[in-house]
Design an enzyme around this catalytic site. Structure first.
Site, mmCIF file in Angstrom:
data_model
loop_
_atom_site.group_PDB
_atom_site.id
_atom_site.type_symbol
_atom_site.label_atom_id
_atom_site.label_comp_id
_atom_site.label_asym_id
_atom_site.label_seq_id
_atom_site.Cartn_x
_atom_site.Cartn_y
_atom_site.Cartn_z
ATOM 1 C CG ASN A 174 -7.067 93.983 -17.293
ATOM 2 O OD1 ASN A 174 -7.409 95.156 -17.153
ATOM 3 N ND2 ASN A 174 -7.496 93.237 -18.303
ATOM 4 C CD GLU A 175 -11.295 94.146 -18.707
ATOM 5 O OE1 GLU A 175 -11.558 93.162 -19.423
ATOM 6 O OE2 GLU A 175 -11.429 95.317 -19.099
ATOM 7 C CD GLU A 375 -8.157 97.767 -20.380
ATOM 8 O OE1 GLU A 375 -9.096 97.406 -21.137
ATOM 9 O OE2 GLU A 375 -7.323 96.978 -19.914
HETATM 10 C C1 FCB Z 1 -10.448 94.799 -22.245
HETATM 11 C C2 FCB Z 1 -9.058 94.235 -22.062
HETATM 12 C C3 FCB Z 1 -8.019 94.845 -22.978
HETATM 13 C C4 FCB Z 1 -8.578 95.109 -24.357
HETATM 14 C C5 FCB Z 1 -9.893 95.837 -24.285
HETATM 15 C C6 FCB Z 1 -10.496 96.174 -25.625
HETATM 16 O O1 FCB Z 1 -11.373 93.866 -21.817
HETATM 17 O O2 FCB Z 1 -8.621 94.423 -20.733
HETATM 18 O O3 FCB Z 1 -6.913 93.994 -22.997
HETATM 19 O O4 FCB Z 1 -8.647 93.958 -25.071
HETATM 20 O O5 FCB Z 1 -10.807 95.100 -23.538
#
Ligand code: FCB
Length: 469
Positions: A174-175, A375
């Site tokens: 993730n990210e 997300e």
């Molecule tokens: C993202 C993250 C997630 C959450 C959102 C608001 O960067 O992946 O865990 O914190 O932001």
């Protein structure tokens, strides 16, 4: 937003058959049970327990007790009509040292969670790494060290071999931008280091870990994807200095990850921008071929835009830490400017059109890959009414706008197959502690009571097709 327009939110939204609607969480943000069943410490445990790192000194030790309450939570997901649940597997829960045999008690939790989801007709959508590196691996040097990528691939191979029979689609990371540039650059995330060269190396080794893991997963017959956080990056004016600032930030935020993963190369201009920071000697022959292992899906996380200026006078990028170390190695002169758009409680501009732009950009500039928004969502200062209801019209409006942006992308031919709202629950928002509420479901942190907000019912109705005549 008025009550009248609220009732209209969602009308006319129609998605292709099979489009997947879900909601997301991440292990450290929701699970709690920090020492239960042999779970080891992660860099987020260490960071949160270090005074001054997280607002109010809060930690994920207890979080929202999802580890203990997962059955109740899955039942709530089913009531709301969710089709998929994106969660992350805590690496230190299933492999406390970051290497060696898997921890049975930890694995059992995810096995039970997956079974519970499947029994409720909800697709499990697991992510292997949402920022919680086992602390022993950070002690050995963390993501700036190449070996961490190998450790990640071993973990990925081992856990998917055990749980993979019940999972259709895996996500590696993730990210990675946040792990690398907030974790090792600005230091506002764990492990809190402020070393630009280490941040760039971390970015590479995260992608290498993804690529090595992708190879293992594919060899095991599993489908693999990765989730990247993309921004619509815009110059504040068309002066050269601002255009160049936008190019730089787009380079570090978006292309630093998209190009290696989807094209198998680093962008030449980004390598040049980073010349003072690193010579890229950490990139070995063959790495980029591994990193660009073909994907079964690309996850896009989208929250806001960046409007940038190349001249002094701009502010920070909305991730905290202004005045401190920069998460933008080699581009510290760039400033971030707020336009006149409404802001969320994070201070992030609400810019739904940018979601269409980033999706269309990926679809047109990179080889075709199925896309999912993994997300998207917003924090607002939600408060229960005297009657106990949590009315969050601003969140409904945010989601409605961004779902319309998804629909617009699909109309343009973008292969978008699903959407996950961040987040299912209010939870531990990293360095902001519990002060920022992103949930569709309100959590009373004293009693751990879950109360669906109006947005949760709205989203459920949308999924069930009740909003579209
Ligand atoms: C993202 C993250 C997630 C959450 C959102 C608001 O960067 O992946 O865990 O914190 O932001």
């Amino acid at each position: 937003m008025t009550t009248d327009s609220q009732t209209e939110a969602g009308t006319g939204l129609q998605f292709p058959t099979g489009f997947l609607f879900g909601a997301a969480t991440a292990a450290y943000q929701v699970e709690g049970a920090a020492t239960v069943g042999g779970r080891g410490p992660s860099i987020w445990d260490t960071f949160a327990h270090t005074p001054g790192r997280v607002l109010g000194g809060e930690t994920g030790d207890v979080a929202i007790e999802h580890h203990q309450r997962y059955r109740e939570d899955v039942a709530l997901m089913a009531d709301l009509g969710l089709q998929a649940y994106r969660f992350s597997i805590s690496w230190p829960r299933v492999q406390p040292d970051g290497s060696g045999a898997l921890n049975t008690a930890g694995v059992d939790f995810y096995s039970r969670l997956i079974d519970e989801l499947l029994a409720a007709g909800i697709e499990p959508w697991p992510t292997l790494y949402h920022w919680d590196l086992p602390q022993p691996l950070e002690d050995a040097g963390g993501w700036p060290e190449r070996d961490t990528a190998e450790r990640f691939a071993d973990y990925a191979g081992a856990i998917t071999a055990v749980l993979g029979d019940r999972v259709r689609q895996w996500t590696t990371l993730n990210e990675p931008w946040c792990s690398a540039f907030l974790g090792y650059g600005s230091g506002v995330h764990a492990p809190g280091r402020t070393d630009p060269a280490a941040a760039v190396r971390a970015g590479h080794h995260l992608m290498l870990g993804h690529g090595l893991a992708a190879g293992r997963l594919k060899a095991g017959g599993h489908k693999v994807g990765v989730t990247i956080n993309l921004y619509d990056v815009l110059p504040v004016s068309d002066r050269d200095v601002d255009l160049d600032a936008a190019r730089r930030i787009d380079g570090l935020q978006n292309r630093f990850f998209l190009d290696p993963v989807l094209l198998g190369s680093y962008p030449a201009d980004v390598i040049e921008d980073l010349a003072e920071v690193t010579d890229f000697a950490h990139v070995q022959d063959g790495d980029l071929a591994v990193i660009s292992t073909p994907l079964d899906m690309l996850g896009v996380n989208y929250y806001s835009r960046h409007v940038v200026t190349g001249e002094a006078g701009g502010g920070d990028d909305g991730h905290g830490g202004s005045g401190g170390a920069s998460p933008w190695p080699g581009s510290e002169q760039v400033g971030f400017v707020k336009g006149d758009l409404p802001l969320t409680a994070m201070g992030w501009e609400i810019h739904a059109e940018g979601l269409t732009s980033v999706l269309e950009r990926v679809a047109t500039q990179y080889p075709s890959v199925p896309l999912y928004v993994t997300e998207n969502g917003a924090a607002f200062p939600d408060v229960p009414d005297a009657d106990g209801l949590v009315r969050d019209p601003d969140r409904i409006s945010y989601l409605d706008g961004h779902l319309r942006a998804c629909q617009a992308a699909i109309d343009l031919g973008v292969p978008l197959h699903g959407y996950f709202c961040w987040s299912l629950f209010d939870n531990f928002e990293w360095s902001w502690g519990y002060s920022r509420r992103f949930g569709l479901v309100y959590v009373d942190y004293e009693t751990q009571t879950r109360t669906p907000k109006s947005s949760a019912y709205w989203y459920g109705d949308l999924i069930r097709g009740r909003l579209t005549p």
